[in-house]
Design a protein around this motif. Structure first.
Motif, mmCIF file in Angstrom:
data_model
loop_
_atom_site.group_PDB
_atom_site.id
_atom_site.type_symbol
_atom_site.label_atom_id
_atom_site.label_comp_id
_atom_site.label_asym_id
_atom_site.label_seq_id
_atom_site.Cartn_x
_atom_site.Cartn_y
_atom_site.Cartn_z
ATOM 1 N N GLN A 55 0.828 -1.207 0.000
ATOM 2 C CA GLN A 55 0.000 0.000 0.000
ATOM 3 C C GLN A 55 0.860 1.254 0.000
ATOM 4 N N GLN A 93 1.840 1.763 -3.431
ATOM 5 C CA GLN A 93 0.695 2.211 -4.219
ATOM 6 C C GLN A 93 0.544 3.723 -4.144
ATOM 7 N N TYR A 94 0.543 4.253 -2.931
ATOM 8 C CA TYR A 94 0.351 5.692 -2.773
ATOM 9 C C TYR A 94 1.608 6.479 -3.144
ATOM 10 N N ARG A 134 -2.299 -4.300 -12.870
ATOM 11 C CA ARG A 134 -2.227 -4.874 -11.520
ATOM 12 C C ARG A 134 -0.987 -5.741 -11.414
ATOM 13 N N ASP A 143 1.344 -7.423 -1.537
ATOM 14 C CA ASP A 143 0.092 -6.686 -1.742
ATOM 15 C C ASP A 143 -0.069 -6.350 -3.217
ATOM 16 N N GLN A 144 -1.313 -6.173 -3.627
ATOM 17 C CA GLN A 144 -1.585 -5.833 -5.017
ATOM 18 C C GLN A 144 -1.515 -4.325 -5.229
ATOM 19 N N VAL A 145 -0.789 -3.908 -6.270
ATOM 20 C CA VAL A 145 -0.682 -2.497 -6.653
ATOM 21 C C VAL A 145 -1.497 -2.303 -7.927
ATOM 22 N N TRP A 182 -4.593 8.870 1.985
ATOM 23 C CA TRP A 182 -4.659 7.479 2.440
ATOM 24 C C TRP A 182 -4.984 7.402 3.935
ATOM 25 N N LYS A 183 -4.315 8.219 4.727
ATOM 26 C CA LYS A 183 -4.441 8.112 6.182
ATOM 27 C C LYS A 183 -5.591 8.930 6.758
#
Length: 334
Positions: free
Chosen positions: A3, A6-7, A171, A177-179, A299-300
């Protein structure tokens, strides 16, 4: 960890677009010592020009059918049996739209450059010799002129334009984890980086670039050396408008097209102030920092907190370095 990546990727791609927009503001400031508050709305006009040449014009009766939808036999054979939303179908759709995408980009760049010449000749050049504040206030007034003109010429409705690249989901697994990314966002990222790098090379290695840098250092000395300073001012506005046309096409394809698109440019002023009004490297670093921090904040904490990140960061940096991360302090000799 996936994650985080990702971000991080999302923020980096947004940062490249911020840098492409900010480079226009810096180009104008380095040559004229004027902060163009209207740059976002010049970008908005570039987006509308892209819409005109890529959407409206291809549908006109006098235009060949292949401009609106190019489908040669080999392309029809290629997309035969392609599943909806698959990469194959997305690439085929993009190739089919390629003539109007190219027409849209070329038309928007040319028309935006002409718009920049008109702005510089009619509004900015008569103010040469006046205070910088007068020229800055003129750019503020241009915001409403351009926004109102866009609503009158086109409309205030939100429209869609073709993306500059094929748009399909990407993907992959990273740290378990998946990006997830969209291919169009990757294409936009590459275009923004290439344009930024190309502009740096032009300023570094061409005669026009040397003239712009000399004018930025001292306009009086540049005049004495035979440099056509008013022509340099025009060149700076044209450079800002052409890069802005591409940025406008990217923004319109990503966020939709409306007269409020110009407000995006005002938020990029935080990037310019943070990096330094006279530093291309500074605004690139600031754009990446702000893009990444926005992504992690969203995100947060959510999108409403992400909107204030640029302004908080620029306040912190200015308190520490008033001229920005890499901006040069002006020294006045008496």
């Amino acid at each position: 960890m996936g994650q985080v990546m990702q971000y991080l990727l999302n923020g980096t791609m947004n940062g490249a677009l911020y840098a492409l927009i900010a480079v226009g503001i810096v180009s104008i400031f380095k040559s004229t010592k004027v902060v163009s508050f209207a740059h976002g709305h010049v970008i908005m006009f570039g987006a509308y020009f892209y819409f005109t040449f890529a959407v409206i014009l291809p549908g006109a009766e006098f235009m060949p059918d292949w401009v609106a939808k190019w489908e040669p036999e080999w392309l029809l054979a290629y997309k035969e049996g392609a599943m909806m939303f698959s990469p194959k179908a997305a690439i085929a759709a993009w190739v089919s739209n390629l003539p109007r995408i190219v027409l849209g980009l070329v038309g928007s760049i040319i028309c935006n450059a002409l718009l920049a010449v008109v702005i510089e000749r009619l509004f900015m050049r008569p103010l040469l010799g006046q205070s910088s504040l007068s020229m800055i206030l003129c750019t503020v007034g241009l915001i409403w002129v351009l926004e109102g003109s866009a609503s009158l010429i086109w409309s205030a409705d939100i429209d869609q334009v073709p993306a500059l690249g094929p748009n399909f989901p990407i993907r992959f697994q990273l740290f378990g984890d998946q990006v997830f990314l969209f291919s169009a966002s990757v294409v936009n990222f590459v275009i923004a980086l290439l344009l930024f790098a190309a502009l740096m090379l032009v300023l570094r290695f061409t005669r026009s670039g040397v003239a712009i840098r000399a004018t930025a250092e001292d306009q009086s000395t540049a005049y004495a050396m035979g440099i056509n300073v008013p022509a340099v001012f025009t060149s700076a506005w044209v450079v800002a408008a052409t890069t802005g046309a591409v940025a406008g096409a990217i923004l319109a394809s990503r966020n939709g097209l409306s007269p409020t698109l110009g407000l995006f440019g005002l938020s990029v002023l935080a990037v310019v102030l943070m990096g330094g009004l006279d530093s291309f490297a500074g605004v690139f670093i600031a754009a990446m920092i702000i893009g990444i921090m926005e992504a992690f904040t969203q995100w947060k904490f959510g999108g409403e907190y992400a909107e204030i990140v640029p302004y908080v960061l620029v306040l912190v940096v200015i308190l520490w370095r008033p001229n920005g991360l890499l901006g040069q302090a002006e020294i006045e000799r008496i």
